[in-house]
Enzyme design. Structure first.
Site, PDB file in Angstrom:
ATOM      1  CB  THR A 188     -10.150  36.349  72.908  1.00 51.19           C
ATOM      2  OG1 THR A 188     -10.046  34.939  72.879  1.00 51.19           O
ATOM      3  CG2 THR A 188      -8.828  36.943  73.337  1.00 51.19           C
ATOM      4  NE  ARG A 216      -6.982  25.905  70.043  1.00 46.89           N
ATOM      5  CZ  ARG A 216      -7.292  27.182  70.133  1.00 46.89           C
ATOM      6  NH1 ARG A 216      -7.547  27.723  71.290  1.00 46.89           N
ATOM      7  NH2 ARG A 216      -7.364  27.930  69.051  1.00 46.89           N
ATOM      8  N   GLY A 218      -4.098  28.092  72.047  1.00 51.63           N
ATOM      9  CA  GLY A 218      -4.259  28.961  70.879  1.00 51.63           C
ATOM     10  C   GLY A 218      -3.153  30.008  70.778  1.00 51.63           C
ATOM     11  CG  ASP A 219      -4.344  33.603  68.911  1.00 55.33           C
ATOM     12  OD1 ASP A 219      -5.223  32.874  69.411  1.00 55.33           O
ATOM     13  OD2 ASP A 219      -4.534  34.795  68.618  1.00 55.33           O
ATOM     14  CB  THR A 239      -9.913  38.315  69.280  1.00 56.93           C
ATOM     15  OG1 THR A 239     -10.945  37.339  69.487  1.00 56.93           O
ATOM     16  CG2 THR A 239     -10.480  39.458  68.458  1.00 56.93           C
ATOM     17  N   GLY A 240      -9.476  35.639  67.448  1.00 60.83           N
ATOM     18  CA  GLY A 240      -9.928  34.906  66.267  1.00 60.83           C
ATOM     19  C   GLY A 240      -9.535  33.450  66.361  1.00 60.83           C
ATOM     20  N   GLY A 242      -7.349  30.852  66.617  1.00 62.97           N
ATOM     21  CA  GLY A 242      -5.962  30.919  67.069  1.00 62.97           C
ATOM     22  C   GLY A 242      -4.942  30.232  66.177  1.00 62.97           C
TER      23      GLY A 242
HETATM   24  N1  ASP Z   1      -7.857  33.334  69.712  1.00 58.04           N
HETATM   25  C1  ASP Z   1      -8.493  32.529  70.699  1.00 58.04           C
HETATM   26  C2  ASP Z   1      -7.973  31.103  70.583  1.00 58.04           C
HETATM   27  O1  ASP Z   1      -7.830  30.617  69.480  1.00 58.04           O
HETATM   28  C3  ASP Z   1      -9.969  32.507  70.587  1.00 58.04           C
HETATM   29  C4  ASP Z   1     -10.630  33.866  70.608  1.00 58.04           C
HETATM   30  O2  ASP Z   1     -10.073  34.827  70.099  1.00 58.04           O
HETATM   31  O3  ASP Z   1     -11.732  33.973  71.163  1.00 58.04           O
HETATM   32  O4  ASP Z   1      -7.773  30.481  71.580  1.00 58.04           O
END
Ligand code: ASP
Length: 320
Positions: A188, A216, A218-219, A239-240, A242
């Site tokens: 991300t 789905r 994410g965050d 980022t992480g 989510g």
């Molecule tokens: N945070 C993002 C998600 O869960 C993924 C990412 O950070 O690459 O969609």
């Protein structure tokens, strides 16, 4: 005369203490199991060069007294247009083999925000999020509706194939074999900027997680989880994994600690990321406060990250 001298020393002390800068920008290109031993020199250079180009694009706007909103959008667009990151072109693929993207943006002066999720045809999702914030009476649009809105606002629309790369096709194949959602590499992109008027903007853009199903989300498009900005405290982009960032309301949690406990941005980020880890999640954040103090914290092996400040301080890093 004595009074003048006293004032002079006081102002000197104050500027050293707070280390204030006029404007600044901080960027991430995703966290995860990013290890030097798995990275070719060529790949490493490509990442560093693209990060530098993106940081400079935003910084050049700030330097000319431009707004932090313009800086964040310009920076993120460069990362979305690069195949290297999990946003725009080069996004990860869903279980159905298509790209579905999420993005959000927030300004810290009036707490206005815009977000989109599950879009498959908007070339630059961050620009669509900005238009939701500025041209609609809503905060969050999804799927086909968000795409119709983007078309109506004359944003560039492309076929889904435009976003798909061989690298992400391979990742999907591997993820399907393992029947997993993550390979612990999150790509991300996100950016937070402080402009010379003291306004903070945060933005984040992603393709989500490889092999995701059931639409789905994410965050990233969730204000307070993936993105938050408040001139009184800070701007944050996450980022992480989510799901863990949503459950810990990560970006707002950091801002709240600063608002209610007077925490520094660095100690607040540390505490929040520890909560993410304690639940079993991983990832990182970048952010800055109203004085230009930076956080670039993560609980993974690495995070593509960098910042540039008006006092000349400039860094790009990848590993721990
Ligand atoms: N945070 C993002 C998600 O869960 C993924 C990412 O950070 O690459 O969609």
């Amino acid at each position: 005369m004595r009074l003048l001298l006293l004032l002079f020393f006081l102002s000197l002390f104050y500027s050293c203490e707070t280390n204030e800068v006029e404007y600044a920008i901080v960027v991430h290109g995703g966290a995860g199991t990013i290890l030097k031993k798995n990275m070719s020199d060529e790949m490493e250079n490509a990442y560093i060069q693209k990060m530098e180009e993106a940081i400079n694009a935003g910084y050049n706007i700030l330097e000319k007294n431009g707004s932090s909103i313009d800086a964040v959008e310009a920076t993120i667009k460069i990362l979305e247009n690069s195949e290297l990151f999990n946003a725009g072109k080069g996004s990860v693929l869903s279980n159905a083999g298509i790209v579905e993207m999420d993005a959000s943006i927030m300004r810290g002066d009036n707490l206005n925000a815009g977000a989109i999720s599950g879009v498959t045809k908007i070339k630059n999702p961050i620009s669509a999020a900005r238009l939701v914030m500025e041209k609609s009476e809503h905060v969050f649009l999804s799927g086909k509706g968000a795409e119709s809105f983007a078309k109506y606002e004359n944003l560039e629309i492309v076929e889904n194939e435009y976003f798909i790369t061989q690298r992400r096709l391979n990742s999907l194949r591997n993820a399907k074999k393992r029947d997993s959602l993550t390979d612990n590499k999150f790509g991300t992109v996100g950016c937070v900027a402080l402009d010379s008027d003291g306004n903070i903007t945060s933005g984040t853009s992603t393709g989500g997680m490889t092999n995701k199903k059931w639409n789905r989300i994410g965050d990233v498009p969730i204000i307070g989880a993936g993105t938050y900005a408040n001139n009184k405290t800070c701007g944050i982009s996450s980022t992480g994994w989510g799901e863990y960032f949503i459950r810990n309301v990560v970006a707002y949690d950091i801002s709240s600690q600063m608002e209610y406990n007077n925490s520094s941005i660095q100690s607040a980020s540390k505490k929040t990321l520890k909560k993410v880890k304690d639940l079993g999640g991983s990832g990182g954040v970048v952010g800055l406060d109203s004085k230009g103090n930076i956080t670039m914290d993560f609980n993974t092996e690495g995070m593509y990250r960098g910042y540039k400040k008006s006092n000349g301080d400039f860094k790009i890093k990848i590993y721990k």
